[in-house]
Design a protein around this motif. Structure first.
Motif, PDB file in Angstrom:
ATOM      1  N   ASP A 172       1.617   5.242   0.820  1.00  0.00           N
ATOM      2  CA  ASP A 172       1.288   6.184   1.885  1.00  0.00           C
ATOM      3  C   ASP A 172       0.566   7.387   1.270  1.00  0.00           C
ATOM      4  OD1 ASP A 172       1.072   7.573   4.184  1.00  0.00           O
ATOM      5  OD2 ASP A 172       3.202   8.049   4.384  1.00  0.00           O
TER       6      ASP A 172
ATOM      7  N   GLY B 220       5.640   3.773   1.529  1.00  0.00           N
ATOM      8  CA  GLY B 220       4.557   2.805   1.486  1.00  0.00           C
ATOM      9  C   GLY B 220       4.797   1.720   2.514  1.00  0.00           C
TER      10      GLY B 220
ATOM     11  N   ARG C 287      -4.182   4.660  -4.415  1.00  0.00           N
ATOM     12  CA  ARG C 287      -3.884   3.662  -3.375  1.00  0.00           C
ATOM     13  C   ARG C 287      -4.145   2.267  -3.913  1.00  0.00           C
ATOM     14  NH1 ARG C 287      -4.433   4.704   2.770  1.00  0.00           N
ATOM     15  NH2 ARG C 287      -5.449   2.666   2.687  1.00  0.00           N
ATOM     16  N   CYS C 288      -3.390   1.321  -3.402  1.00  0.00           N
ATOM     17  CA  CYS C 288      -3.523  -0.048  -3.902  1.00  0.00           C
ATOM     18  C   CYS C 288      -4.911  -0.610  -3.581  1.00  0.00           C
ATOM     19  CB  CYS C 288      -2.425  -0.931  -3.314  1.00  0.00           C
ATOM     20  SG  CYS C 288      -0.771  -0.323  -3.702  1.00  0.00           S
TER      21      CYS C 288
ATOM     22  N   GLU D  11       0.850  -1.204   0.000  1.00  0.00           N
ATOM     23  CA  GLU D  11       0.000   0.000   0.000  1.00  0.00           C
ATOM     24  C   GLU D  11       0.878   1.244   0.000  1.00  0.00           C
ATOM     25  OE1 GLU D  11      -2.396   1.776  -1.009  1.00  0.00           O
ATOM     26  OE2 GLU D  11      -3.889   0.521  -0.010  1.00  0.00           O
TER      27      GLU D  11
ATOM     28  N   HIS E  75      -7.744   7.669  -1.762  1.00  0.00           N
ATOM     29  CA  HIS E  75      -7.008   8.208  -2.914  1.00  0.00           C
ATOM     30  C   HIS E  75      -7.034   7.183  -4.048  1.00  0.00           C
ATOM     31  CE1 HIS E  75      -3.888   9.809  -5.452  1.00  0.00           C
ATOM     32  NE2 HIS E  75      -3.812  10.893  -4.686  1.00  0.00           N
TER      33      HIS E  75
END
Ligand code: PGA
Length: 243
Positions: free
Chosen positions: A66, A171, A74-75, A64, A71
């Motif tokens: 940061d 991340g 994001r993953c 993921e 967002h």
């Protein structure tokens, strides 16, 4: 078993990977899966959403960025867009890493112990252009734990394609140690831009300069490459055969 390689024609690659995955999931619907994001798995996920019943499966995200919750880069947002939103019914559980946790080190320990308690049956990975796996950037050792990482410039650049303000500097990633503890690993590699790093992954020195090389020490790892990504391999096997 040493590292196996299968190569498929570019236009078949995603379907063949998804078919193989569907076969695994039919035999073991309650699989604990670790899933990547990025461009590589997108066409595989499109097909997988059609073919696979994930309702008994448990999903662990690989990493993921940061970035603030919600967002689009994001993953967890990406996995939702590329796979989860397209399923008729959700997986039994989806576990995520939270870089905004008040105590990031404790969050990493929580995630890692959850992964170890449950155990990963199958981990899908993309191959970073710099040889990273998840966010285990060059310099990561095979025993690297789940942790907060600073991102390589090329990783930040890759995140930026998801829109404005998508340039995370850090991340969280499942560590190499946990990735390598997965029962089975599939490294998905597509596109000519991955050809050079695939050569290094398969035949360069095993070590932290190219963390992906560590999968060569894994007892049950498989590289699933398309013909373009395999373009610089001297001994690429014929379509769909193992090499
Ligand atoms: P990509 O990224 O699938 O977007 O090429 C792979 C990775 O960086 O792990």
């Amino acid at each position: 078993m040493s590292l196996r390689l299968e190569v498929f024609d570019d236009d078949e690659w995603a379907d063949r990977v998804a078919d193989r995955w569907a076969t695994v999931m039919r035999d073991a619907p309650a699989s604990r899966l670790c899933l990547p994001t990025g461009e590589t798995p997108v066409p595989v996920y499109v097909e997988a959403a059609r073919l696979i019943d994930f309702t008994a499966a448990t999903v662990f995200m690989l990493d993921e960025f940061d970035l603030p919750a919600g967002h689009p880069a994001r993953c967890d947002s990406t996995l939702r867009r590329d796979l989860l939103d397209h399923l008729a019914a959700p997986p039994a559980a989806v576990h995520t890493l939270n870089p905004a946790a008040p105590d990031p080190a404790a969050e990493c320990r929580r995630y890692e112990s959850l992964v170890h308690r449950q155990g990963l049956d199958l981990t899908l990975l993309g191959l970073g252009g710099n040889g990273h796996l998840g966010l285990n950037e060059p310099g990561s050792t095979a025993d690297a734990p789940t942790r907060v990482v600073r991102l390589a410039p090329s990783t930040i650049e890759a995140a930026a394609r998801y829109g404005p303000n998508a340039e995370p500097e850090a991340g969280m990633t499942l560590g190499m140690h946990s990735i390598l503890a997965s029962n089975e690993i599939w490294l998905l590699v597509s596109g000519a831009h991955k050809a050079e790093i695939l050569v290094q992954t398969l035949s360069g020195p095993i070590g932290p300069n190219v963390p992906a090389t560590y999968i060569r020490n894994h007892p049950n790892a498989l590289v699933l490459a398309d013909r373009s990504a395999a373009g610089l391999l001297v001994h690429a096997p014929p379509n769909g055969q193992q090499g």
